[in-house]
Design an enzyme around this catalytic site. Structure first.
Site, PDB file in Angstrom:
ATOM      1  N   ASP A 192      -1.637  -1.208   6.246  1.00  0.00           N
ATOM      2  CA  ASP A 192      -1.825  -0.801   7.633  1.00  0.00           C
ATOM      3  C   ASP A 192      -3.236  -0.341   7.959  1.00  0.00           C
ATOM      4  O   ASP A 192      -3.522  -0.010   9.108  1.00  0.00           O
ATOM      5  CB  ASP A 192      -0.845   0.328   7.996  1.00  0.00           C
ATOM      6  N   ASP A 228      -7.129  -2.345   4.029  1.00  0.00           N
ATOM      7  CA  ASP A 228      -6.143  -3.333   3.576  1.00  0.00           C
ATOM      8  C   ASP A 228      -6.431  -4.736   4.097  1.00  0.00           C
ATOM      9  O   ASP A 228      -5.840  -5.705   3.625  1.00  0.00           O
ATOM     10  CB  ASP A 228      -4.733  -2.925   4.035  1.00  0.00           C
ATOM     11  N   ASP A 244       0.850  -1.174   0.000  1.00  0.00           N
ATOM     12  CA  ASP A 244       0.000   0.000   0.000  1.00  0.00           C
ATOM     13  C   ASP A 244       0.897   1.239   0.000  1.00  0.00           C
ATOM     14  O   ASP A 244       2.003   1.202   0.534  1.00  0.00           O
ATOM     15  CB  ASP A 244      -0.885  -0.030   1.252  1.00  0.00           C
TER      16      ASP A 244
END
Length: 796
Positions: free
Chosen positions: A684, A688, A484
């Site tokens: 995080d 996600d 990410d």
């Protein structure tokens, strides 16, 4: 209070524990001294004249059996006073013990595993560094057996080798029996118990082989001593005595005990990683009362919402946030990084981290088992008991290994007894026993669990928390890393970098209007605008009529003016033309900034640019991951322009996917897996979590949400890519160590069993006595454990 009541409370206090010393007696005891009083916390009877623990409350003195009770009383006197029943903590339930090789085996209290016979270990980590009860027992048995086995060797084997008889030949078998019986029947009794249980439960293990081998040697020797006439004359030696092998049985027991003690000591060392983590938490905290007074209280009395003082050099007692003061905090125990982190108001603090030179006042947000430190300890403990898929190889081998070894021992006995050299029976018996002893599969069973236990402990010290061994094994084989952007490649803390206006509006006025609209939003970009307005000390009015337009922006009324913030679509929807700022907005986006246009009363007023800085270590970490042969894919919900700017800044990315919704990330992970890739996902946020769960291995950045951490197989307590590099090194080191242990175990048994059976005798005249077989078996187990402990020194 009457005597019966005192006695009742004394019983309750003893039951509850409460941290009291055990030297005080209940109030009903006949030995109670005159003038004795009750400890109001635990109910123990104490003598005010002799105890050193006192406290005053509401003009009355109270006396305590220990400092622990005094601390609890001072923290909350009303809890232990009054006319109602005194609160006594319930006795803790029996501690659960489990097998390190078979974690499905669980029972209250210590014991042995019914499958493999190994000593059980406490399931829950504890600060108590007392040795395993079995280690204490086996150490005592080892000393006794060693003291008896040494003279036994002089009477038997050494006497025969030197031709010097320390006792008359006729008495020698009886002396050997007297010396060996305590060794075999007392020191070695646990092995017979476990061997018998393994046969009854049909879980054949190393103790099956030991019990059969030692039992056969000792039983034969007893019969040969008591009734030598049962054997044919050709079997007897001069003097009409049959040969005995007491020394073989006793030496094997002694060596197996030595191996068990060495193994138990080494296994105890693997628990030091957890105890080191638990030791980081202080035992007390300085609580600030409503009146501003400070008192030192026991950590178990701290509650959420309490204000606590953390003085320079002290460990943070619980998780919380700073409400006063500035300092730097050493978070190396959490992140593995030696650099102290600056802390000020609203910054988070984690239990166990160490305050620097400043004084901080914090508010407790998580206490006891809810702190990050407590969660880390639980995660490490659970990971150490987990089973790696590679262990299935050892399990399958062990399933047929013991029956095969028994069969080989039987065949060895038959062959040597019929075609071997004289004395045939003696050679047959000793070689069969040597096969049984040297083939004990202890090293094979220890190979994987020991490496997992040590490796996960080492990872915890470096900020790599492994949920289970399966994740560690899977991460070693990963070839594609999906990351990410926000919070992983970038800091995850957007900041306002530009304010531009048109139409004569001042920058401060535009920012104040935008901050008023965004004050109620939890979006990181909105937060950056509000923070920037606060730093410039702008007067921010209260917004009314707030509305959110999904995918476009937000609108609200501020001081009678209609303010709209968002993208070009949002501007057009309120009648504003975004074209005058298109060029500037695109330039900012190419530099990686997020741009928000602002319209006031239907006219374009300016733009705000917010950027999330790229992490300083991102480029170096990406290069290290590429050197590992990983393909790196970046996923982000940001627009393509911003994503490409971040990619240029870090370099080395193989693929960029932008403008994604939360569900798209999990879909992309699925697509990559369908193409044959072994995928690890690092993220995080809550958005996600689906992708973390869908990946072969989920990597939760420790700065993230609980949902992300729960969905991942590995948690990296420092939210940066360098932690992924450390995790990769840990996976390689641990799995390499497991393969070394398995190879050594298979090689040892592959060579040892044929040699013990006597295959080298026809060509080299080499035989392996049970004593040397026992020593080799003990050393093989110890070698496996020692090799696993090398992981403690791995540089991550």
């Amino acid at each position: 209070m009457n005597q019966s009541g005192a006695h009742r409370h004394g019983q309750e206090g003893a039951h509850g524990g409460g941290g009291c010393c055990g030297g005080h007696k209940g109030g009903g005891d006949a030995a109670t001294p005159a003038g004795a009083v009750l400890d109001p916390v635990c109910g123990m009877t104490v003598d005010p004249a002799t105890t050193g623990h006192h406290a005053a409350h509401d003009g009355k003195d109270y006396h305590f059996c220990s400092a622990g009770c005094r601390t609890k009383f001072i923290a909350d006197p009303e809890r232990y006073l009054g006319d109602g029943p005194r609160i006594v903590p319930e006795a803790a339930p029996g501690a659960i013990w489990t097998c390190p090789m078979h974690p499905e085996i669980r029972q209250e209290g210590p014991g042995t595993c019914p499958i493999c016979g190994m000593a059980l270990e406490p399931e829950e980590p504890s600060l108590d560094d007392a040795p395993n009860p079995e280690l204490v027992d086996f150490t005592r048995r080892l000393w006794v057996s060693a003291v008896l086995t040494v003279p036994l060797l002089f009477v038997s084997m050494i006497a025969d080798m030197l031709g010097v008889h320390f006792v008359p030949p006729a008495a020698s078998p009886w002396v050997q029996f007297a010396l060996s019986a305590p060794v075999v029947l007392w020191a070695g009794w646990p092995f017979f118990e476990r061997g018998w249980r393994s046969i009854v439960t049909r879980h054949l293990n190393m103790f099956t082989l030991i019990a059969i081998g030692v039992g056969a040697a000792f039983a034969y020797s007893v019969v040969a001593t008591v009734a030598p006439g049962l054997f044919p004359e050709t079997f007897l030696t001069h003097g009409g005595m049959a040969p005995v092998y007491y020394e073989a049985a006793a030496v094997v027991v002694t060596l197996v005990l030595l191996g068990q003690v060495l193994e138990l000591r080494a296994r105890a060392a693997t628990g030091r990683a957890i105890r080191a983590l638990m030791d980081l938490a202080p035992k007390t905290a300085r609580r600030i009362g409503p009146d501003g007074s400070e008192s030192e209280v026991s950590l178990d009395t701290v509650a959420v919402g309490d204000r606590l003082r953390v003085r320079p050099g002290e460990a943070v007692p619980v998780d919380g946030v700073v409400i006063e003061g500035r300092s730097s905090v050493d978070e190396s125990m959490l992140t593995g990084e030696p650099i102290a982190i600056a802390k000020q108001a609203d910054d988070a603090l984690t239990a166990g981290t160490v305050n620097g030179t400043g004084s901080l006042v914090m508010e407790a947000r998580a206490v006891g088992a809810d702190t990050m430190l407590a969660r880390i300890v639980r995660m490490v403990a659970e990971a150490q008991r987990s089973r790696a898929p590679i262990q299935a190889v050892a399990d399958r081998v062990a399933g047929w290994f013991v029956p095969l070894v028994v069969a080989i021992a039987v065949i060895t006995f038959i062959v040597w007894n019929f075609v071997g050299p004289e004395p045939r029976f003696g050679h047959a018996l000793l070689n069969a026993i040597a096969v049984l002893v040297i083939a004990c599969p202890c090293a094979l069973g220890l190979a994987t669990p020991m490496s997992v236990m040590v490796g996960t402990g080492r990872g915890a010290r470096a900020g790599v928390l492994v949920k289970n061994a399966e994740a560690l094994q899977a991460f070693e084989t990963v070839d594609t890393l999906v990351i990410d952007k926000t919070g992983t490649l970038t800091e995850g803390k957007p900041a306002l970098i530009a304010v531009e206006t048109i139409g004569g509006m001042a920058e401060g006025e535009l920012l104040a209007l935008a901050a008023a609209v965004e004050a109620g939003s939890e979006h990181p970009l909105a937060h950056a605008i509000v923070v920037a307005a606060g730093e410039r000390k702008l007067a921010v009015a209260k917004a009314e009529g707030f509305e959110s337009q999904t995918g476009a922006g937000v609108t609200a009324n501020v001081d009678g003016r209609r303010v709209a913030i968002g993208n070009a679509v949002q501007m057009r929807s309120v009648g504003a033309d975004p074209a005058p700022l298109d060029g500037r907005a695109e330039a900012l986006r190419k530099d990686g900034a997020g741009v928000m246009l602002v319209a006031v009363d239907g006219s374009l007023a300016g733009l705000l640019a917010v950027a999330d800085p790229v992490r300083a270590s991102a480029s170096e970490a990406i290069a290290a991951l590429k050197a590992e042969g990983l393909r790196i894919v970046m996923l982000t919900g940001d627009n393509r322009t911003t994503a490409e700017a971040v990619a240029r800044a870090v370099g080395g990315l193989d693929e960029i996917r932008a403008d994604l919704r939360p569900e798209d990330k999990a879909r992309i992970v699925g697509e990559l897996k369908a193409q044959g890739a072994k995928v690890a996902m690092a993220g995080d946020g809550i958005n996600d979590a689906p992708a973390l769960a869908a990946a072969d291995v989920g990597l939760a950045m420790g700065t993230g949400t609980d949902v992300a951490i729960e969905s991942a197989g590995i948690t990296l307590t420092r939210g940066e890519l360098a932690a992924i590099v450390r995790a990769r090194k840990l996976a390689h080191a641990t799995m390499g160590n497991i393969r070394q242990n398995l190879f050594f175990s298979f090689l040892f048994n592959g060579i040892g069993v044929p040699v013990a059976a006597g295959v080298l005798y026809p060509v080299a005249g080499i035989l392996l006595s049970p004593m040397f077989a026992g020593a080799a078996m003990a050393l093989s187990s110890f070698a496996v454990v020692a090799n696993a402990l090398r992981l403690n020194a791995v540089k991550l």
